[in-house]
Design a protein around this motif. Structure first.
Motif, PDB file in Angstrom:
ATOM      1  N   GLY A 120       0.792  -1.231   0.000  1.00  0.00           N
ATOM      2  CA  GLY A 120       0.000   0.000   0.000  1.00  0.00           C
ATOM      3  C   GLY A 120       0.820   1.273   0.000  1.00  0.00           C
ATOM      4  N   THR A 121       2.130   1.205  -0.319  1.00  0.00           N
ATOM      5  CA  THR A 121       2.983   2.394  -0.266  1.00  0.00           C
ATOM      6  C   THR A 121       3.990   2.375  -1.416  1.00  0.00           C
ATOM      7  OG1 THR A 121       2.828   2.410   2.148  1.00  0.00           O
ATOM      8  CG2 THR A 121       4.573   3.745   1.166  1.00  0.00           C
ATOM      9  N   ALA A 122       4.279   3.566  -1.956  1.00  0.00           N
ATOM     10  CA  ALA A 122       5.352   3.729  -2.934  1.00  0.00           C
ATOM     11  C   ALA A 122       6.327   4.767  -2.397  1.00  0.00           C
ATOM     12  CB  ALA A 122       4.808   4.178  -4.283  1.00  0.00           C
ATOM     13  N   GLN A 123       7.613   4.427  -2.414  1.00  0.00           N
ATOM     14  CA  GLN A 123       8.638   5.326  -1.913  1.00  0.00           C
ATOM     15  C   GLN A 123       9.698   5.555  -2.988  1.00  0.00           C
ATOM     16  OE1 GLN A 123       9.946   3.008   1.455  1.00  0.00           O
ATOM     17  NE2 GLN A 123       8.718   4.241   2.894  1.00  0.00           N
ATOM     18  N   LEU A 124      10.142   6.802  -3.120  1.00  0.00           N
ATOM     19  CA  LEU A 124      11.297   7.116  -3.945  1.00  0.00           C
ATOM     20  C   LEU A 124      12.525   6.997  -3.053  1.00  0.00           C
ATOM     21  CD1 LEU A 124      12.287   8.269  -6.741  1.00  0.00           C
ATOM     22  CD2 LEU A 124      12.284  10.506  -5.613  1.00  0.00           C
ATOM     23  N   VAL A 125      13.488   6.160  -3.447  1.00  0.00           N
ATOM     24  CA  VAL A 125      14.669   5.917  -2.618  1.00  0.00           C
ATOM     25  C   VAL A 125      15.921   6.260  -3.425  1.00  0.00           C
ATOM     26  CG1 VAL A 125      13.571   4.157  -1.198  1.00  0.00           C
ATOM     27  CG2 VAL A 125      14.760   3.476  -3.289  1.00  0.00           C
ATOM     28  N   GLY A 126      16.988   6.609  -2.722  1.00  0.00           N
ATOM     29  CA  GLY A 126      18.245   6.943  -3.380  1.00  0.00           C
ATOM     30  C   GLY A 126      19.323   7.150  -2.352  1.00  0.00           C
ATOM     31  N   GLY A 127      20.323   7.930  -2.713  1.00  0.00           N
ATOM     32  CA  GLY A 127      21.442   8.152  -1.808  1.00  0.00           C
ATOM     33  C   GLY A 127      22.507   7.100  -1.980  1.00  0.00           C
ATOM     34  N   ARG A 128      23.569   7.215  -1.173  1.00  0.00           N
ATOM     35  CA  ARG A 128      24.714   6.320  -1.297  1.00  0.00           C
ATOM     36  C   ARG A 128      24.329   4.861  -1.092  1.00  0.00           C
ATOM     37  NH1 ARG A 128      29.931   7.437  -1.467  1.00  0.00           N
ATOM     38  NH2 ARG A 128      30.606   9.607  -1.541  1.00  0.00           N
ATOM     39  N   ALA A 129      23.493   4.587  -0.099  1.00  0.00           N
ATOM     40  CA  ALA A 129      23.102   3.212   0.185  1.00  0.00           C
ATOM     41  C   ALA A 129      21.864   2.790  -0.591  1.00  0.00           C
ATOM     42  CB  ALA A 129      22.852   3.030   1.678  1.00  0.00           C
ATOM     43  N   ARG A 130      21.327   3.683  -1.410  1.00  0.00           N
ATOM     44  CA  ARG A 130      20.167   3.430  -2.262  1.00  0.00           C
ATOM     45  C   ARG A 130      18.882   3.195  -1.475  1.00  0.00           C
ATOM     46  NH1 ARG A 130      22.450  -0.846  -6.805  1.00  0.00           N
ATOM     47  NH2 ARG A 130      24.300   0.336  -7.400  1.00  0.00           N
ATOM     48  N   ASN A 131      18.898   3.377  -0.188  1.00  0.00           N
ATOM     49  CA  ASN A 131      17.687   3.075   0.582  1.00  0.00           C
ATOM     50  C   ASN A 131      17.177   4.264   1.385  1.00  0.00           C
ATOM     51  OD1 ASN A 131      19.599   3.239   2.561  1.00  0.00           O
ATOM     52  ND2 ASN A 131      19.451   1.108   3.228  1.00  0.00           N
ATOM     53  N   ARG A 132      17.760   5.444   1.181  1.00  0.00           N
ATOM     54  CA  ARG A 132      17.240   6.622   1.871  1.00  0.00           C
ATOM     55  C   ARG A 132      15.939   7.051   1.204  1.00  0.00           C
ATOM     56  NH1 ARG A 132      18.296  12.291   1.501  1.00  0.00           N
ATOM     57  NH2 ARG A 132      19.862  11.917  -0.126  1.00  0.00           N
ATOM     58  N   VAL A 133      14.901   7.237   1.988  1.00  0.00           N
ATOM     59  CA  VAL A 133      13.592   7.597   1.457  1.00  0.00           C
ATOM     60  C   VAL A 133      13.581   9.083   1.124  1.00  0.00           C
ATOM     61  CG1 VAL A 133      11.123   7.702   1.913  1.00  0.00           C
ATOM     62  CG2 VAL A 133      12.460   5.764   2.745  1.00  0.00           C
ATOM     63  N   LEU A 134      13.349   9.407  -0.154  1.00  0.00           N
ATOM     64  CA  LEU A 134      13.330  10.784  -0.620  1.00  0.00           C
ATOM     65  C   LEU A 134      11.916  11.353  -0.695  1.00  0.00           C
ATOM     66  CD1 LEU A 134      15.881  10.382  -3.572  1.00  0.00           C
ATOM     67  CD2 LEU A 134      16.375  11.012  -1.205  1.00  0.00           C
ATOM     68  N   ALA A 135      10.950  10.490  -0.961  1.00  0.00           N
ATOM     69  CA  ALA A 135       9.547  10.918  -1.050  1.00  0.00           C
ATOM     70  C   ALA A 135       8.670   9.680  -0.921  1.00  0.00           C
ATOM     71  CB  ALA A 135       9.268  11.640  -2.364  1.00  0.00           C
ATOM     72  N   GLU A 136       7.363   9.897  -0.649  1.00  0.00           N
ATOM     73  CA  GLU A 136       6.482   8.739  -0.417  1.00  0.00           C
ATOM     74  C   GLU A 136       5.055   9.079  -0.827  1.00  0.00           C
ATOM     75  OE1 GLU A 136       7.104   6.503   3.244  1.00  0.00           O
ATOM     76  OE2 GLU A 136       4.940   6.646   3.640  1.00  0.00           O
ATOM     77  N   HIS A 137       4.346   8.062  -1.372  1.00  0.00           N
ATOM     78  CA  HIS A 137       2.926   8.184  -1.702  1.00  0.00           C
ATOM     79  C   HIS A 137       2.189   6.966  -1.141  1.00  0.00           C
ATOM     80  CE1 HIS A 137       2.888  11.667  -4.284  1.00  0.00           C
ATOM     81  NE2 HIS A 137       3.828  11.169  -5.069  1.00  0.00           N
ATOM     82  N   ALA A 138       0.972   7.206  -0.629  1.00  0.00           N
ATOM     83  CA  ALA A 138       0.102   6.089  -0.246  1.00  0.00           C
ATOM     84  C   ALA A 138      -0.605   5.570  -1.497  1.00  0.00           C
ATOM     85  CB  ALA A 138      -0.918   6.552   0.785  1.00  0.00           C
ATOM     86  N   LEU A 139      -0.721   4.239  -1.627  1.00  0.00           N
ATOM     87  CA  LEU A 139      -1.371   3.605  -2.774  1.00  0.00           C
ATOM     88  C   LEU A 139      -2.676   2.959  -2.336  1.00  0.00           C
ATOM     89  CD1 LEU A 139       1.733   1.734  -4.289  1.00  0.00           C
ATOM     90  CD2 LEU A 139       0.922   4.048  -4.830  1.00  0.00           C
ATOM     91  N   ILE A 140      -3.538   2.702  -3.304  1.00  0.00           N
ATOM     92  CA  ILE A 140      -4.699   1.854  -3.028  1.00  0.00           C
ATOM     93  C   ILE A 140      -4.157   0.458  -2.759  1.00  0.00           C
ATOM     94  CG2 ILE A 140      -6.804   0.859  -3.970  1.00  0.00           C
ATOM     95  CD1 ILE A 140      -7.048   3.349  -5.731  1.00  0.00           C
ATOM     96  N   PRO A 141      -4.349  -0.063  -1.549  1.00  0.00           N
ATOM     97  CA  PRO A 141      -3.723  -1.347  -1.208  1.00  0.00           C
ATOM     98  C   PRO A 141      -4.108  -2.443  -2.193  1.00  0.00           C
ATOM     99  CG  PRO A 141      -4.611  -0.290   0.749  1.00  0.00           C
ATOM    100  CD  PRO A 141      -5.128   0.492  -0.420  1.00  0.00           C
ATOM    101  N   GLY A 142      -3.119  -3.279  -2.492  1.00  0.00           N
ATOM    102  CA  GLY A 142      -3.361  -4.391  -3.396  1.00  0.00           C
ATOM    103  C   GLY A 142      -2.089  -5.162  -3.658  1.00  0.00           C
ATOM    104  N   PRO A 143      -2.195  -6.407  -4.142  1.00  0.00           N
ATOM    105  CA  PRO A 143      -1.007  -7.235  -4.363  1.00  0.00           C
ATOM    106  C   PRO A 143      -0.252  -6.890  -5.641  1.00  0.00           C
ATOM    107  CG  PRO A 143      -2.971  -8.437  -4.980  1.00  0.00           C
ATOM    108  CD  PRO A 143      -3.441  -7.141  -4.397  1.00  0.00           C
TER     109      PRO A 143
END
Length: 687
Positions: A427-450
């Protein structure tokens, strides 16, 4: 009365003739005795310094093997950036990991030829780096150290396959420890064959030295020596003088033995430099050579556009146990491929952590075995082959995302300095980046689903991501040409199940890429004769190369003739010695052409084109190795600023138009070239 005198003259003339004849006969006799001795001596010297060549039998390859090798090359582009290979020596049954059996070498070349690979000479490679056309699918065969196996075994193998190779010489060791190293006589014969080019591997810095109090070792080039007598490292000044003296000696050896000035350099042990010395050593190498070679990098650095920024290219090291099939697979993995189609169709191109082969894509798609231990799977698609990807999109369908945790991530610009990704969970989408590639830069809530759909667009200065067609992320690319790169996929397991990628598709974006600026690459730069400029250009830097004392580069001389109303900013670097100066030219070709010439302690402004322009300003400056310069071309004047208020002047102009050019001069070919950094042209450039 004249007869006695005449008689005496006749007798004297006769005696002189007899003496001359006897002298000539004596000289001929001495020559007859000397020539055999000289010939015998030359034969002896040649026998002593030229070892006997050994003919390696041609590889016997059956039809099935040939067909297998051809199939490897069938899906690759006909033209692609070259793959650089590193060998060390050739010798049968050596037992060393670094020495390849000549019979294996013969078979490796057969495999490369069957797959459609050609070999490049140094001249062809440098021409490509300077903006020449992409060559046919190629490898460049390089051999480090200059060992005798190249002459004894390798030369005849190359001749049979009509291939070329490059030997990086430790010039101070040529002819020493015979027959381990090549002799100058062997090098001369190899050079005259046209099959071999010789490049630089230092004069005598290919050794390890103590670099710390506890016995730590490092290369003499990359590190300051630890002096046990003082308990300290050698001074920075002494280190720099030592390195510079070695380079000067090496270049002098090439000149003394009639070899072309080297254009390429290979780091000893692939140790580029101690971090404290990196800027000096790399700067010296960049100013002396067109490119440097290393076998160790922190990211894929193939011989392509991105690597040109640092003039440093990664090679593929070949070992004694590298089979022809394994070598061919590794070369194919480093051959550039286009961003087109379904990358999951090519499981052999995927790598995992530390660029090791992933062994298939089943763990990503759910159609294969997932790891029994661990909660993470990562795969990068052709990290070498996609290093220069830009102006492309990737679309991925994510499935089986569990509600209890777990995620799927699509990365782009992988292997460059601007890697970003979109991590999607139930149910979530995150934009990630940075040196370790896992720093959260931005986030959106999604309509939950598989299941969710992700599309990322990579286009020069920006990266855009859209999730489920409605949630948008945008991030600027501040890394320029170093921000290129391909794609990677990652899965993180939830508490109960793994997610999966249902489909993945890459495609080039429609339309041409954004127009490159003058300092984004070598395209468009020409010398005074209209030929390709001898300078490495990219990421706002211009670094001249070559063996001459003067180099000139003009940007698009034809189409820039009508430029006006622009500002050129640049930083002149490397003006550290007497006999060096750099020039910035604006309004090129117009009667009001202005040249700003700077050296370590002087500035001269010259107005007008041609060999005898008018001197507008000539002034002594405080000595400095670098100068910041801004030149603004206006309708009625050209304004010049050097440094922070060091020089600020305006030169009247009658509105003439014209483009830009850069020039450098050095008094001695042994001096490193000056260069230009932080270059940019702004403003309206078309009249």
């Amino acid at each position: 009365m004249d007869r006695p005198v005449t008689g005496r003259r006749s007798r004297l003339t006769a005696r002189l003739r007899r003496g001359t004849l006897r002298g000539a006969l004596a000289a001929l006799t001495a020559l007859a005795l000397t020539v055999p001795f000289v010939v015998a001596w030359r034969v002896y010297v040649d026998q002593r310094n030229v070892t006997r060549q050994v003919s390696v039998p041609a590889a016997r390859v059956d039809a099935a093997t040939t067909a297998r090798w051809k199939a490897v090359g069938a899906g690759l582009p006909e033209r692609a950036a070259p793959v650089i290979l590193t060998y060390h020596d050739l010798k049968p049954h050596s037992g060393s990991r670094y020495i390849v059996d000549p019979a294996v070498f013969e078979r490796q070349l057969s495999a490369l030829q069957a797959a459609g690979y050609h070999t490049l000479t140094t001249e062809e490679f440098v021409a490509y780096l300077l903006g020449g056309p992409v060559p046919r699918r190629s490898v460049m065969l390089t051999f480090d150290d200059g060992t005798h196996g190249l002459w004894t075994y390798g030369d005849r193998v190359l001749a049979r396959h009509r291939m070329n190779a490059v030997s990086f010489l430790i010039t101070g060791r040529v002819g020493r420890h015979r027959p381990y190293y090549l002799s100058w006589q062997e090098i001369d014969r190899m050079a005259r064959s046209g099959r071999w080019d010789f490049e630089d591997h230092t004069h005598d810095l290919h050794s390890r030295t103590r670099i710390g109090p506890h016995g730590e070792l490092g290369s003499l080039l990359a590190h300051r020596r630890y002096l046990a007598s003082t308990g300290r490292l050698e001074s920075t000044d002494h280190y720099r003088r030592r390195v510079r003296a070695d380079f000067t000696s090496s270049l002098a050896d090439f000149e003394r033995h009639g070899l072309p000035r080297p254009s390429l350099f290979a780091y000893p042990f692939s140790e580029s430099a101690d971090p404290q010395q990196t800027s000096y050593v790399r700067d010296l190498i960049e100013r002396t050579f067109a490119a440097a070679m290393t076998d160790k990098t922190f990211s894929p650095e193939p011989a392509a556009r991105r690597s040109a920024v640092h003039q440093e290219y990664q090679r593929l090291e070949v070992f004694a146990d590298t089979s022809p099939d394994a070598l061919l697979a590794q070369v194919a993995a480093r051959t550039p491929v286009p961003p087109s189609g379904d990358p999951l169709r090519f499981p052999e191109r995927w790598t995992g952590i530390s660029w090791k082969p992933l062994g298939g894509t089943g763990a990503l798609t759910g159609k294969g075995v997932r790891p029994s231990a661990g909660r993470y799977v990562y795969g990068a698609y052709a990290p070498y082959g996609a290093a220069d990807w830009d102006h492309y999109s990737v679309t991925a369908g994510l499935t089986a995302l569990p509600a209890g945790g777990g995620s799927a991530t699509v990365f782009v610009r992988v292997g460059g300095d601007a890697t970003v990704g979109v991590r999607v969970s139930h149910g979530t989408a995150q934009l990630v980046g940075g040196r370790a590639r896992n720093r959260v830069l931005a986030e959106h809530a999604l309509i939950p689903g598989p299941s969710h759909e992700v599309r990322l667009t990579v286009d020069g200065a920006r990266t855009e991501a859209v999730v489920d067609g409605r949630h948008r992320f945008t991030v600027p690319n501040s890394s320029g040409v170093r921000g290129t790169g391909g794609i990677a996929l990652a899965l993180s397991r939830g508490d109960t199940a793994w997610p999966a990628f249902g489909h993945v598709e890459t495609a080039p974006l429609p339309g041409p890429p954004a127009a490159a600026g003058p300092f984004d690459g070598p395209a468009g730069w020409a010398d005074g004769d209209g030929h390709r400029a001898r300078a490495v250009v990219g990421a706002g830097a211009v670094q001249p190369i070559g063996s001459r004392g003067w180099t000139f580069a003009a940007y698009r001389p034809g189409s820039s003739a009508h430029w006006s109303g622009y500002t050129l900013d640049t930083r002149l670097t490397g003006l550290s010695e007497e006999g060096l100066h750099s020039s910035v030219v604006v309004r090129r070709g117009a009667p009001e052409q202005l040249t700003v010439r700077l050296s370590r302690g002087w500035i001269t402004l010259l107005s007008g084109p041609g060999a005898h322009p008018r001197t507008v300003l000539s002034r002594k400056l405080p000595e400095a190795a670098a100068r910041d310069v801004r030149v603004t071309v206006g309708a009625r004047s050209t304004d010049v600023t050097v440094g922070a208020g060091l020089v600020h002047t305006s030169v009247p102009a009658a509105g003439g138009t014209g483009g830009i050019a850069l020039g450098v001069y050095r008094r001695s070919p042994a001096q490193p070239w000056p260069g230009f950094e932080d270059c940019a042209v702004t403003g309206g450039r078309t009249a």
